[in-house]
Scaffold this motif. Structure first.
Motif, PDB file in Angstrom:
ATOM      1  N   PHE A  43       0.834  -1.208   0.000  1.00 17.81           N
ATOM      2  CA  PHE A  43       0.000   0.000   0.000  1.00 17.81           C
ATOM      3  C   PHE A  43       0.868   1.258   0.000  1.00 17.81           C
ATOM      4  N   ASP A  44       0.208   2.406   0.050  1.00 17.40           N
ATOM      5  CA  ASP A  44       0.914   3.680   0.020  1.00 17.40           C
ATOM      6  C   ASP A  44       1.406   4.101   1.412  1.00 17.40           C
ATOM      7  N   ILE A  45       2.148   5.197   1.454  1.00 17.87           N
ATOM      8  CA  ILE A  45       2.732   5.681   2.707  1.00 17.87           C
ATOM      9  C   ILE A  45       1.666   6.104   3.719  1.00 17.87           C
ATOM     10  N   PRO A  46       0.595   6.819   3.328  1.00 19.65           N
ATOM     11  CA  PRO A  46      -0.423   7.177   4.328  1.00 19.65           C
ATOM     12  C   PRO A  46      -1.058   5.953   5.011  1.00 19.65           C
ATOM     13  N   THR A  47      -1.315   4.899   4.240  1.00 19.09           N
ATOM     14  CA  THR A  47      -1.881   3.677   4.826  1.00 19.09           C
ATOM     15  C   THR A  47      -0.895   3.059   5.810  1.00 19.09           C
ATOM     16  N   THR A  48       0.362   3.010   5.424  1.00 20.06           N
ATOM     17  CA  THR A  48       1.399   2.451   6.298  1.00 20.06           C
ATOM     18  C   THR A  48       1.550   3.295   7.562  1.00 20.06           C
ATOM     19  N   ALA A  49       1.509   4.608   7.418  1.00 19.23           N
ATOM     20  CA  ALA A  49       1.625   5.503   8.583  1.00 19.23           C
ATOM     21  C   ALA A  49       0.433   5.334   9.520  1.00 19.23           C
ATOM     22  N   LEU A  50      -0.772   5.250   8.960  1.00 19.03           N
ATOM     23  CA  LEU A  50      -1.966   5.044   9.782  1.00 19.03           C
ATOM     24  C   LEU A  50      -1.874   3.733  10.554  1.00 19.03           C
ATOM     25  N   ARG A  51      -1.399   2.685   9.885  1.00 16.49           N
ATOM     26  CA  ARG A  51      -1.226   1.397  10.560  1.00 16.49           C
ATOM     27  C   ARG A  51      -0.194   1.513  11.683  1.00 16.49           C
ATOM     28  N   GLY A  52       0.832   2.303  11.450  1.00 23.43           N
ATOM     29  CA  GLY A  52       1.843   2.489  12.486  1.00 23.43           C
ATOM     30  C   GLY A  52       1.286   3.165  13.727  1.00 23.43           C
ATOM     31  N   LEU A  53       0.285   4.018  13.534  1.00 21.49           N
ATOM     32  CA  LEU A  53      -0.314   4.730  14.667  1.00 21.49           C
ATOM     33  C   LEU A  53      -1.460   3.976  15.332  1.00 21.49           C
ATOM     34  N   THR A  54      -2.027   2.999  14.630  1.00 13.76           N
ATOM     35  CA  THR A  54      -3.164   2.272  15.206  1.00 13.76           C
ATOM     36  C   THR A  54      -2.896   0.779  15.362  1.00 13.76           C
ATOM     37  N   ALA A  55      -2.442   0.122  14.305  1.00 14.79           N
ATOM     38  CA  ALA A  55      -2.275  -1.339  14.351  1.00 14.79           C
ATOM     39  C   ALA A  55      -1.156  -1.764  15.297  1.00 14.79           C
ATOM     40  N   VAL A  56      -0.064  -0.999  15.322  1.00 11.47           N
ATOM     41  CA  VAL A  56       1.042  -1.358  16.219  1.00 11.47           C
ATOM     42  C   VAL A  56       0.591  -1.285  17.682  1.00 11.47           C
ATOM     43  N   PRO A  57      -0.068  -0.188  18.107  1.00 22.23           N
ATOM     44  CA  PRO A  57      -0.571  -0.183  19.487  1.00 22.23           C
ATOM     45  C   PRO A  57      -1.596  -1.286  19.774  1.00 22.23           C
ATOM     46  N   VAL A  58      -2.437  -1.617  18.795  1.00 21.30           N
ATOM     47  CA  VAL A  58      -3.404  -2.696  19.004  1.00 21.30           C
ATOM     48  C   VAL A  58      -2.675  -4.008  19.275  1.00 21.30           C
ATOM     49  N   HIS A  59      -1.612  -4.274  18.528  1.00 20.77           N
ATOM     50  CA  HIS A  59      -0.850  -5.498  18.768  1.00 20.77           C
ATOM     51  C   HIS A  59      -0.202  -5.485  20.156  1.00 20.77           C
ATOM     52  N   ALA A  60       0.297  -4.327  20.579  1.00 20.21           N
ATOM     53  CA  ALA A  60       0.895  -4.224  21.918  1.00 20.21           C
ATOM     54  C   ALA A  60      -0.163  -4.439  23.002  1.00 20.21           C
ATOM     55  N   ILE A  61      -1.336  -3.870  22.810  1.00 18.38           N
ATOM     56  CA  ILE A  61      -2.420  -4.006  23.785  1.00 18.38           C
ATOM     57  C   ILE A  61      -2.901  -5.455  23.850  1.00 18.38           C
ATOM     58  N   CYS A  62      -3.108  -6.059  22.696  1.00 18.94           N
ATOM     59  CA  CYS A  62      -3.553  -7.466  22.673  1.00 18.94           C
ATOM     60  C   CYS A  62      -2.501  -8.372  23.295  1.00 18.94           C
ATOM     61  N   ALA A  63      -1.240  -8.089  23.019  1.00 16.46           N
ATOM     62  CA  ALA A  63      -0.160  -8.887  23.605  1.00 16.46           C
ATOM     63  C   ALA A  63      -0.086  -8.694  25.112  1.00 16.46           C
ATOM     64  N   THR A  64      -0.307  -7.480  25.588  1.00 13.34           N
ATOM     65  CA  THR A  64      -0.319  -7.224  27.035  1.00 13.34           C
ATOM     66  C   THR A  64      -1.436  -8.014  27.694  1.00 13.34           C
ATOM     67  N   THR A  65      -2.609  -7.975  27.091  1.00 12.13           N
ATOM     68  CA  THR A  65      -3.752  -8.710  27.629  1.00 12.13           C
ATOM     69  C   THR A  65      -3.465 -10.205  27.651  1.00 12.13           C
ATOM     70  N   MET A  66      -2.962 -10.724  26.542  1.00 12.66           N
ATOM     71  CA  MET A  66      -2.651 -12.149  26.472  1.00 12.66           C
ATOM     72  C   MET A  66      -1.580 -12.512  27.490  1.00 12.66           C
ATOM     73  N   GLY A  67      -0.522 -11.725  27.556  1.00 12.71           N
ATOM     74  CA  GLY A  67       0.569 -11.998  28.482  1.00 12.71           C
ATOM     75  C   GLY A  67       0.153 -11.958  29.940  1.00 12.71           C
TER      76      GLY A  67
END
Length: 150
Positions: A43-67
């Motif tokens: 995808f383009d840079i805006p999509t990648t940037a948006l994922r960096g601001l939302t998807a990365v924290p979601v993975h950290a939050i889900c991992a915290t919950t699982m852990g």
């Protein structure tokens, strides 16, 4: 979840209530990095940037919950409770990630994307509480193990 259970969960170095969160978040961030790299090539840079601001924290939050729940399972002395806690960890992270994905990927109503952010924020509050609780439990665990505060 599988990576967490197969390797660190079964090792002697998983010896602290905080270890579940630490190992889970490290695995989750590795996955998020790989996933974002794949998105960046597709995808383009805006999509990648948006994922960096939302998807990365979601993975950290889900991992915290699982852990959090995996740690509870690791230090549980009741085998039935252990399996239930492992199921909670997997189920809670699937639920949060699924809600986030549903809201961000649906194409019917643009405004529903805002609910992905709401899901992220609410989950962040719960993950922060779990993290703080594990810090307290970790401190108490080591004090008890070292014979302090008895």
């Amino acid at each position: 979840f599988i990576a967490l259970i197969i390797f660190p969960y079964r090792q002697a170095f998983f010896n602290d209530p905080m270890d579940g969160i630490v190992y889970s978040v490290m695995i989750g961030m590795g996955f998020a990095t790989l996933e974002n790299l794949l998105y960046a090539f597709q995808f383009d840079i805006p999509t990648t940037a948006l994922r960096g601001l939302t998807a990365v924290p979601v993975h950290a939050i889900c991992a915290t919950t699982m852990g959090y729940y995996v740690s509870k399972a690791k230090f549980s002395t009741d085998p039935k409770k252990t399996n239930l806690l492992l199921a909670y960890g997997l189920g809670a992270s699937i639920l949060v990630h699924g809600l986030y994905d549903f809201f961000i990927l649906q194409e019917i109503y643009d405004w529903l994307i805002l609910l992905a952010i709401v899901t992220l924020m609410i989950s962040l509050v719960f993950a922060a509480r779990m993290f703080k609780e594990d810090q307290v439990e970790s401190s108490a665990y080591w004090k008890k193990k070292n014979g302090e505060g008895s």
